[in-house]
Write a protein that holds these residues in place. Sequence first.
Motif, PDB file in Angstrom:
ATOM      1  N   ARG A   1      -5.213   1.904  -7.037  1.00  0.00           N
ATOM      2  CA  ARG A   1      -4.283   2.888  -6.850  1.00  0.00           C
ATOM      3  C   ARG A   1      -4.970   3.343  -5.413  1.00  0.00           C
ATOM      4  O   ARG A   1      -5.403   4.772  -5.393  1.00  0.00           O
TER       5      ARG A   1
ATOM      6  N   HIS B   1       2.444   1.588  -8.657  1.00  0.00           N
ATOM      7  CA  HIS B   1       2.136   2.859  -8.629  1.00  0.00           C
ATOM      8  C   HIS B   1       3.438   3.748  -7.806  1.00  0.00           C
ATOM      9  O   HIS B   1       3.197   4.893  -7.669  1.00  0.00           O
TER      10      HIS B   1
ATOM     11  N   CYS C   1       0.924  -1.096  -0.164  1.00  0.00           N
ATOM     12  CA  CYS C   1       0.008   0.054   0.018  1.00  0.00           C
ATOM     13  C   CYS C   1       0.875   1.271   0.087  1.00  0.00           C
ATOM     14  O   CYS C   1       1.448   1.599   0.983  1.00  0.00           O
ATOM     15  N   PRO C   2       1.014   1.853  -1.152  1.00  0.00           N
ATOM     16  CA  PRO C   2       0.273   1.648  -2.439  1.00  0.00           C
ATOM     17  C   PRO C   2       1.008   0.541  -3.153  1.00  0.00           C
ATOM     18  O   PRO C   2       1.959   0.040  -2.792  1.00  0.00           O
TER      19      PRO C   2
ATOM     20  N   GLU D   1       3.316  12.425  -3.249  1.00  0.00           N
ATOM     21  CA  GLU D   1       1.907  12.229  -2.707  1.00  0.00           C
ATOM     22  C   GLU D   1       2.217  11.533  -1.344  1.00  0.00           C
ATOM     23  O   GLU D   1       3.043  10.806  -1.028  1.00  0.00           O
TER      24      GLU D   1
ATOM     25  N   LEU E   1      -4.121   4.693  -1.597  1.00  0.00           N
ATOM     26  CA  LEU E   1      -2.606   5.118  -0.935  1.00  0.00           C
ATOM     27  C   LEU E   1      -2.564   4.774   0.425  1.00  0.00           C
ATOM     28  O   LEU E   1      -1.365   4.950   0.977  1.00  0.00           O
ATOM     29  N   TYR E   2      -3.791   4.845   1.056  1.00  0.00           N
ATOM     30  CA  TYR E   2      -3.961   4.792   2.506  1.00  0.00           C
ATOM     31  C   TYR E   2      -4.494   3.359   2.930  1.00  0.00           C
ATOM     32  O   TYR E   2      -5.622   2.865   2.081  1.00  0.00           O
TER      33      TYR E   2
ATOM     34  N   ALA F   1       1.181   9.009   1.349  1.00  0.00           N
ATOM     35  CA  ALA F   1       1.014   7.455   1.153  1.00  0.00           C
ATOM     36  C   ALA F   1       1.299   6.783   2.573  1.00  0.00           C
ATOM     37  O   ALA F   1       2.265   7.174   2.920  1.00  0.00           O
TER      38      ALA F   1
ATOM     39  N   VAL G   1       4.115   7.900  -7.163  1.00  0.00           N
ATOM     40  CA  VAL G   1       3.795   8.584  -5.656  1.00  0.00           C
ATOM     41  C   VAL G   1       4.874   9.181  -5.171  1.00  0.00           C
ATOM     42  O   VAL G   1       4.849  10.502  -4.839  1.00  0.00           O
TER      43      VAL G   1
END
Length: 262
Positions: A72, A42, A37-38, A51, A74-75, A53, A46
């Motif tokens: 996709r 991806h 995760c992510p 970004e 991210l959390y 995450a 990120v």
Amino acid sequence: MQIKLLKKYYKQGAAKQVENARFCYYCGCEATERDYCPPLQHAELVIQFSESADFICVPACYECFALLHNERVLYLDERVKKLKAKLANKYSKALKVYNMWHESELEDMSPEFSHSITAGMALGHEASQRIEFRPFSLETDDAGSIKPMPRQSFAVAQNTFSSFNEAMTFCCEQYDVNKSKFYDLLVKEYAGDFDRALSQYLHRYSKPQTVDLAKNKIKQFAKQHKQNSDFVARATEQFMKKDTKLDIDGALAKLYQDYIAR
């Protein structure tokens, strides 16, 4: 960037309690994979675009891993919600069988139909348990820890239930709803929101019981906003004819937003 280098950005999450060590973080089945995760594919973008995450890797069963592999998200908390939604969609037919039928009804069925319903109930029960599974506490390789999400609850008319099935039973007994019609409305149109589904069900299928309530709401609305009550009644009726998902409250809100508040 090579996968090996990307993996260095991730914390390794493991079950804090030893009894959870071999379970999938998302659904409680046996863990055979590691979910990132992510997702690793991806991660480079990120990182490149700075970004935010979680950058954590958690144990997962093969099915959860496959369902989330290219999502996709991210959390981790959002990833759990996404997985639950995907399981609910994948096993929607079995979940409906599980929530519609009871074992006491099987003896009145033909052997073939009974076998089919029994299989559907078993699969639906398993899917329901996986959806309601509460992720366990994690510890990470940097000595950090992650607490599990709060246990899911289901609210119906100021009552709170710990399981979907309990909330369904309450609606059927308290409001005498048709189980199949209400279930379809609840799952397909209102994403499990019992109060909204119940309001719409009563509007669609129990109009004689709700007409007085609707009239009172129209009168109160007309008085509050200094409108002619006949106009309010005609307008809300037209709104609900055009959009069958609207109940009286939704129609009044639309009337206010579209015509009165302008």
